[in-house]
Design an enzyme around this catalytic site. Structure first.
Site, short mmCIF file in Angstrom:
data_model
loop_
_atom_site.label_atom_id
_atom_site.label_comp_id
_atom_site.label_asym_id
_atom_site.label_seq_id
_atom_site.Cartn_x
_atom_site.Cartn_y
_atom_site.Cartn_z
N ARG A 200 101.98 29.31 84.91
CA ARG A 200 102.83 27.78 84.22
C ARG A 200 102.56 26.82 85.61
O ARG A 200 102.99 27.27 86.53
CB ARG A 200 104.26 28.10 84.17
N ARG A 209 100.96 23.95 78.82
CA ARG A 209 101.45 25.04 79.47
C ARG A 209 101.02 26.40 79.03
O ARG A 209 100.78 26.51 77.87
CB ARG A 209 103.04 24.93 79.78
N ASP A 212 106.26 28.75 78.14
CA ASP A 212 107.39 27.84 78.59
C ASP A 212 108.49 28.58 78.07
O ASP A 212 108.72 28.94 76.73
CB ASP A 212 107.36 26.37 77.59
N ASP A 214 112.80 28.68 78.06
CA ASP A 214 114.03 27.65 78.10
C ASP A 214 115.16 28.73 77.59
O ASP A 214 115.42 29.20 76.66
CB ASP A 214 114.06 26.37 77.24
#
Length: 272
Positions: A200, A209, A212, A214
């Site tokens: 990344r 990317r 990812d 989160d």
């Protein structure tokens, strides 16, 4: 949550701030409360369906004799984490007593008591570079190999249009629910390590990317820090977040909006 208790297990070990405590050693008393579901063993009457408290006691005794800590707080913390990783328990309470504490005053004991448990978190995951599915699967595999993370559920992967104004390929997005012994900050750091290992690069905001990850939700915690915001600030506005999360955790509640993931997904779908 059912509980199996071990009270005042006597261990002779070498813990303390003073040098003579580490050399000569002293007596410690450990009391443990192991949070587990005893329903299965209660019905089967089989030890294999329960937590073997003899194994727990011998493990704690060996662990405290083979490791040295200056503070009983540190000893208790490590015992709690090791028990949660090694045995089929969801939570644990550890009380560690030090009856021979060298304070030159009469006392019965000095003690520290802590409670630790596996905590639930929800993550979003996406990729729009290279072999997208392989990137997602590798990230999930790396998460699952961490000793303090248990991957519980993984959603289907959905092809979604990129968010923002940057020209780029479509994303493959999903969601993951985990149980973890990591704090939110520690989990964020581990996610950063995984993203870095998978290539990344943070060059363009909302840009392409390889991976990812989160943190969307962590228990019912609300955290507002510069680089860590839980619940995720825009999760209720993003279809590519809510759609896969509603598949595996529809009843999880947003701690600020006080609505379930499924309710948020339905509201966003109606708007769109």
């Amino acid at each position: 949550m059912d509980t199996i208790k071990i009270e005042n297990l006597e261990v002779y070990a070498h813990h303390g701030v003073l040098e003579e405590e580490n050399v000569l050693g002293q007596k410690f008393l450990l009391s443990l409360e192991l949070g587990t579901d005893t329903r299965k063993s209660g019905k089967s009457d089989e030890l294999k369906d329960s937590v073997n408290y003899a194994e727990v006691a011998h493990f704690v005794n060996t662990f405290l004799q083979e490791n040295t800590f200056r503070l009983i707080e540190a000893a208790a913390e490590h015992v709690a984490n090791e028990l949660l990783v090694r045995f089929p328990i969801e939570q644990v309470r550890v009380e560690m007593k030090k009856p021979w504490a060298p304070i030159l005053l009469p006392l019965e004991t000095v003690a520290v008591s802590i409670e630790r448990k596996w905590k639930e978190a929800c993550l979003s995951i996406g990729s729009n570079m290279g072999d997208k599915r392989k990137n997602l699967e590798q990230a999930i595999s790396m998460l699952s190999k961490h000793p303090k993370v248990r991957v519980e559920k993984v959603s289907e992967f959905f092809v979604t249009k990129p968010y923002g104004c940057v020209e780029q390929d479509d994303f493959l997005n999903g969601a993951v629910t985990i149980k973890t012994l990591l704090s939110p900050r520690e989990l964020l750091d581990e996610i950063g390590v995984i993203e870095q290992k998978l290539g990344r690069e943070r060059i363009i905001h909302w840009g392409p990317r390889t991976i990812d990850l989160d943190i969307l939700l962590y228990e019912e915690d609300v955290i507002w820090e510069m680089d860590l915001k839980i619940p995720h600030v825009e999760m209720h506005l993003r279809d590519f977040v809510l759609r896969p999360l509603a598949e595996i955790a529809p009843d999880k509640k947003h701690p600020l909006l006080q609505k379930t993931v499924y309710q948020l997904f339905c509201e966003l779908s109606r708007k769109e």
